[in-house]
Scaffold this motif. Structure first.
Motif, PDB file in Angstrom:
ATOM      1  N   LEU A   1       0.832  -1.208   0.000  1.00 48.29           N
ATOM      2  CA  LEU A   1       0.000   0.000   0.000  1.00 48.29           C
ATOM      3  C   LEU A   1       0.867   1.258   0.000  1.00 48.29           C
ATOM      4  O   LEU A   1       0.627   2.206  -0.758  1.00 48.29           O
ATOM      5  CB  LEU A   1      -0.915   0.011   1.224  1.00 48.29           C
ATOM      6  CG  LEU A   1      -2.172  -0.850   1.161  1.00 48.29           C
ATOM      7  CD1 LEU A   1      -2.870  -0.849   2.513  1.00 48.29           C
ATOM      8  CD2 LEU A   1      -3.124  -0.341   0.088  1.00 48.29           C
ATOM      9  N   GLU A   2       1.882   1.273   0.849  1.00 48.17           N
ATOM     10  CA  GLU A   2       2.764   2.447   0.920  1.00 48.17           C
ATOM     11  C   GLU A   2       3.489   2.664  -0.408  1.00 48.17           C
ATOM     12  O   GLU A   2       3.618   3.797  -0.882  1.00 48.17           O
ATOM     13  CB  GLU A   2       3.769   2.268   2.058  1.00 48.17           C
ATOM     14  CG  GLU A   2       3.134   2.328   3.444  1.00 48.17           C
ATOM     15  CD  GLU A   2       4.112   1.997   4.544  1.00 48.17           C
ATOM     16  OE1 GLU A   2       5.314   1.783   4.238  1.00 48.17           O
ATOM     17  OE2 GLU A   2       3.695   1.930   5.722  1.00 48.17           O
ATOM     18  N   ALA A   3       3.961   1.568  -1.011  1.00 52.93           N
ATOM     19  CA  ALA A   3       4.644   1.685  -2.307  1.00 52.93           C
ATOM     20  C   ALA A   3       3.696   2.236  -3.370  1.00 52.93           C
ATOM     21  O   ALA A   3       4.090   3.065  -4.200  1.00 52.93           O
ATOM     22  CB  ALA A   3       5.190   0.322  -2.727  1.00 52.93           C
ATOM     23  N   ALA A   4       2.440   1.798  -3.355  1.00 53.99           N
ATOM     24  CA  ALA A   4       1.461   2.282  -4.331  1.00 53.99           C
ATOM     25  C   ALA A   4       1.205   3.776  -4.146  1.00 53.99           C
ATOM     26  O   ALA A   4       1.178   4.542  -5.123  1.00 53.99           O
ATOM     27  CB  ALA A   4       0.161   1.494  -4.191  1.00 53.99           C
ATOM     28  N   TRP A   5       1.009   4.210  -2.911  1.00 60.79           N
ATOM     29  CA  TRP A   5       0.783   5.636  -2.640  1.00 60.79           C
ATOM     30  C   TRP A   5       1.989   6.474  -3.074  1.00 60.79           C
ATOM     31  O   TRP A   5       1.827   7.555  -3.662  1.00 60.79           O
ATOM     32  CB  TRP A   5       0.497   5.860  -1.155  1.00 60.79           C
ATOM     33  CG  TRP A   5      -0.934   5.641  -0.798  1.00 60.79           C
ATOM     34  CD1 TRP A   5      -1.495   4.529  -0.246  1.00 60.79           C
ATOM     35  CD2 TRP A   5      -2.017   6.567  -0.981  1.00 60.79           C
ATOM     36  NE1 TRP A   5      -2.841   4.696  -0.077  1.00 60.79           N
ATOM     37  CE2 TRP A   5      -3.194   5.937  -0.507  1.00 60.79           C
ATOM     38  CE3 TRP A   5      -2.105   7.851  -1.490  1.00 60.79           C
ATOM     39  CZ2 TRP A   5      -4.436   6.555  -0.525  1.00 60.79           C
ATOM     40  CZ3 TRP A   5      -3.343   8.474  -1.524  1.00 60.79           C
ATOM     41  CH2 TRP A   5      -4.488   7.836  -1.048  1.00 60.79           C
ATOM     42  N   ASN A   6       3.191   5.996  -2.791  1.00 61.05           N
ATOM     43  CA  ASN A   6       4.397   6.745  -3.168  1.00 61.05           C
ATOM     44  C   ASN A   6       4.484   6.896  -4.688  1.00 61.05           C
ATOM     45  O   ASN A   6       4.809   7.968  -5.199  1.00 61.05           O
ATOM     46  CB  ASN A   6       5.649   6.032  -2.643  1.00 61.05           C
ATOM     47  CG  ASN A   6       5.763   6.117  -1.137  1.00 61.05           C
ATOM     48  OD1 ASN A   6       5.160   6.988  -0.510  1.00 61.05           O
ATOM     49  ND2 ASN A   6       6.520   5.216  -0.541  1.00 61.05           N
ATOM     50  N   LEU A   7       4.201   5.815  -5.410  1.00 59.86           N
ATOM     51  CA  LEU A   7       4.268   5.881  -6.869  1.00 59.86           C
ATOM     52  C   LEU A   7       3.206   6.820  -7.427  1.00 59.86           C
ATOM     53  O   LEU A   7       3.488   7.654  -8.301  1.00 59.86           O
ATOM     54  CB  LEU A   7       4.104   4.483  -7.465  1.00 59.86           C
ATOM     55  CG  LEU A   7       4.012   4.437  -8.989  1.00 59.86           C
ATOM     56  CD1 LEU A   7       5.267   5.008  -9.625  1.00 59.86           C
ATOM     57  CD2 LEU A   7       3.764   3.019  -9.477  1.00 59.86           C
TER      58      LEU A   7
END
Length: 760
Positions: A364-370
């Motif tokens: 989830l964090e990786a998706a938000w960052n991207l």
């Protein structure tokens, strides 16, 4: 059969939800939707996890009605479809349900939604299920929702515990054969050998499960003398349907689409390679890609069951007996950025939806960052750019590429890049993306070649984007500019021949040498795997101007820089000014510890506090954490050497104020010997202070000196002329009386030139 169909329709109409567990071939996707269509006034949507299944199921449903496809029954898959104004039963792939929900969250005019093969736990299917449950609970309590599956897992059964209908079917006995040891060598010759054996030695059709289209074609070439036919998503609909009808004996070479989604008639033997291509997040490209994976036990059972539907069957498993890998829902394996975007567009957070399996926090964090990097979200909300990206049926990175191409007038190039990045790579191992573009242009001109399959995908994208075919290779910088929009985190700068620094910081290798700047579309932890040149001017257009100061070559230096992430594009010298606490902390971290004389001040304070004396507590960790106390002393400091030469002891003592006198009185830095000479004490953790003396220096000292107003005797370390310890003691009087005579004899023999009085 009619009995269970009526029971299933009644259960769905009565409870609004249904989990229909029916054996393969029962008709859950080809009979049940038609029966439901008669019982409901509006449209029925049937969602299939694969394009080939969606087209084939739609054709079979239309055939069952005796109508042409596109009338009552239609289908819609990514980039193509067939439907009309009379269509009431629409078969779609799962991703298109998300598009429908984005257009109309209430699904007006739709009476029921059916999710086929729900047990496969595709990410899009899980998200569709969660969103439909939410719609049903909040907006459309009249909407009917059914899951169709042969083998539901525990999580799905828990969601539909009160509306489960199991339809049992008979199965014939199976002979299951395994390899005795793991396969060695290529897969295709082994699959062809067992397919031939099963066809020549048995009855009925032979179904061979292979991982993908490439493996199918290579196996088919090895079976040219037998009636062997491929079955995969790239086939025309007419060829797919021909395989689903009874006919002369044949060998069908299929992907896992034949595992559950399609029912082939008259199969009496199955050859199972035990492999499938499953989506996994690929950090090399930042996309989810299909990777070769061993199948779980449930899939192996499904494949074997295809051989026992019409009579006794045989199964040849091209792998040894042993434990199967666990079945894992896709939500645990793939990139979640598009799903986060879809949920946001519907006013939801992905993690708050009633998903059968909760998404991992790291993903989830990786998706938000991207998404933030691509400009699709800001402040936890969807941006207008993000809304436009959602209208394209592809990953957010590639959607961003298309929007950039639209702005630049480069949509023909975008269509080709999407085909190259989404599909299987014919030049695996070659890092130059421009070579692939050349291959695609050549396939377009000649109508053949290794890139011809990609040209068909590019044509679908051109139709979707309203673009003409690309006729000549564009300037490399144009390619890099589009890719930079999709991969802003993958810009890289050459720092040495064959060595590049990514905008995010890591260093990567490139075989041979490359341009000064590039976009590393594909990369692993150490290497650039796929790249295109990038113009420095395009990076400068996105760069930020910032002042930088820090230690360089032992000196504090300052620069005005234009940076793109970790890439320094321009640098001009500036006066760094005095060091900040951060500079000081960096210097100390780089190997400039507090000098020993400064540490002794801290240990003297700790010694007093341990004995109940109320003095300030100065801890090294706290001092190094906030170095603002050092700033008044560093005004002219510009070199690490200047820091080393600071009067550290005096600086620390100055922090004590009135307590300094107490420290000097009760825990003195040094003691005066009978000779008049002063010797430093060494204060230690949880031990008395230590006074190191040559034996001759201790002559005249009857007892160990004391500190803390006589309360604590120091430990005296007595050394030989060669600086070797002779004794460490707080009872100096006892040493002279009991041990010195023996020590004296030994030392007189070793060091005859030194004085050794009987009474020291």
């Amino acid at each position: 059969m009619a009995a269970w169909l009526d029971e299933a329709v009644a259960l769905l109409l009565g409870r609004g939800r249904l989990l229909l567990k029916a054996y393969p071939g029962a008709g859950k996707s080809t009979l049940f939707p038609l029966r439901l269509l008669k019982a409901l006034p509006g449209k029925v949507l049937l969602f299939e996890p694969r394009r080939v299944a969606a087209r084939a199921v739609a054709a079979r449903l239309a055939e069952n009605l005796g109508e042409p496809l596109g009338k009552t029954v239609g289908y819609r898959v990514r980039l193509e479809g067939r439907e009309g104004p009379e269509t009431r039963l629409l078969v779609l792939t799962e991703g298109l349900l998300l598009a429908l929900l984005l257009e109309d969250p209430t699904l007006e005019g739709v009476s029921a939604v059916l999710l086929d093969e729900a047990h496969e736990r595709h990410l899009e299917g899980d998200l569709a299920l969660a969103l439909l449950l939410k719609v049903q609970e909040t907006l459309r309590p009249d909407l009917k929702l059914a899951l169709l599956t042969a083998t539901p897992d525990a999580e799905l059964e828990a969601l539909f515990a009160e509306s489960l209908l199991a339809v049992e079917g008979k199965s014939h006995p199976l002979e299951v054969h395994h390899l005795e040891k793991p396969r060695e060598g290529p897969l295709e010759p082994l699959a062809a050998r067992y397919a031939r054996k099963a066809f020549l030695e048995g009855e009925g059709d032979v179904l061979v499960f292979l991982p993908g289209k490439g493996e199918i074609e290579r196996t088919r070439r090895l079976l040219q003398d037998l009636p062997a036919f491929p079955l995969h998503g790239g086939l025309p609909l007419a060829e797919q349907m021909a395989l689903l009808r009874p006919g002369p004996r044949k060998i069908v070479l299929a992907t896992d689409v034949a595992e559950t989604s399609l029912t082939l008639p008259n199969v009496r033997a199955v050859v199972d390679t035990g492999l499938a291509k499953k989506p996994r997040f690929d950090p090399r490209t930042g996309l989810s890609r299909l990777v070769l994976s061993p199948i779980p036990e449930a899939s192996a059972r499904q494949r074997a069951g295809r051989a026992g539907r019409v009579g006794p069957g045989r199964v040849f498993r091209l792998y040894p007996k042993g434990p199967f890998p666990p079945k894992r829902p896709e939500i645990l394996e793939v990139d979640l950025s598009r799903e986060v975007l879809v949920a946001l567009a519907l006013g939801e957070r992905l993690e708050d939806l009633p998903l059968p399996t909760k998404p991992p926090q790291g993903a989830l964090e990786a998706a938000w960052n991207l998404l933030s990097l691509l400009g699709a979200v800001e402040g936890g909300r969807l941006t207008p750019l993000g809304q436009r990206m959602l209208r394209l049926p592809t990953h957010p990175r590639l959607a961003r590429l298309v929007l950039e191409a639209e702005k630049e007038g480069l949509l023909p190039l975008a269509a080709d890049l999407l085909a190259l990045l989404e599909e299987q790579d014919p030049l695996e191992g070659e890092p130059d993306l421009l070579l692939r573009l050349e291959g695609l242009l050549e396939a377009r001109r000649e109508g053949r070649g290794p890139f011809w399959a990609l040209e068909r995908v590019a044509a679908l994208w051109r139709r979707r984007l309203g673009a003409k075919p690309l006729e000549t290779l564009p300037p490399p910088e144009a390619v890099g500019r589009l890719l930079l929009a999709a991969y802003p985190d993958r810009a890289a700068q050459r720092v040495a021949p064959g060595r590049y620094r990514l905008a995010t910081g890591p260093l990567l290798r490139l075989e041979g040498d490359g341009p000064p700047h590039l976009v590393a579309v594909g990369a692993d932890a150490t290497r650039v795997l796929l790249a295109a040149p990038l113009a420095r001017e395009d990076l400068l257009g996105r760069a930020q101007v910032a002042a930088w100061t820090g230690w360089e070559g032992g000196r504090l230096r300052g620069y005005l820089e234009r940076r793109y992430g970790a890439l320094v594009l321009e640098r001009h010298p500036e006066d760094p000014g005095p060091p900040t606490p951060e500079h000081l902390r960096e210097a100390l971290k780089e190997g400039l510890p507090l000098p020993e004389e400064a540490r002794q001040v801290l240990l003297r304070l700790r010694f007093l506090r341990a004995h109940g004396v109320p003095v300030p507590e100065l801890r090294e960790e706290a001092l190094l954490q906030d170095l603002s106390w050092l700033l008044p002393w560093t005004e002219g400091v510009r070199r690490l050497e200047d820091l080393q030469n600071l009067p550290w002891k005096e600086i620390l003592l100055s922090l004590l104020g009135e307590a300094r006198a107490t420290l000097e009185r009760l825990a003195p830095e040094a003691l005066t010997l009978p000779s008049g000479k002063r010797k430093r004490l060494r204060y230690r953790e949880e031990a008395p202070p230590l006074l190191s003396l040559f034996l001759q220096e201790a002559f005249g000292l009857r007892e160990a000196p004391r500190v803390l107003e006589g309360r604590v005797a120091v430990a005296v370390e007595l050394l030989s002329p060669a600086r070797r310890p002779v004794q460490v003691t707080q009872d100096l009087k006892g040493f002279w009386e009991n041990h010195y005579p023996k020590v004296r004899q030994e030392l007189m023999r070793r060091y005859p030139k030194h004085p050794w009085p009987e009474n020291p």
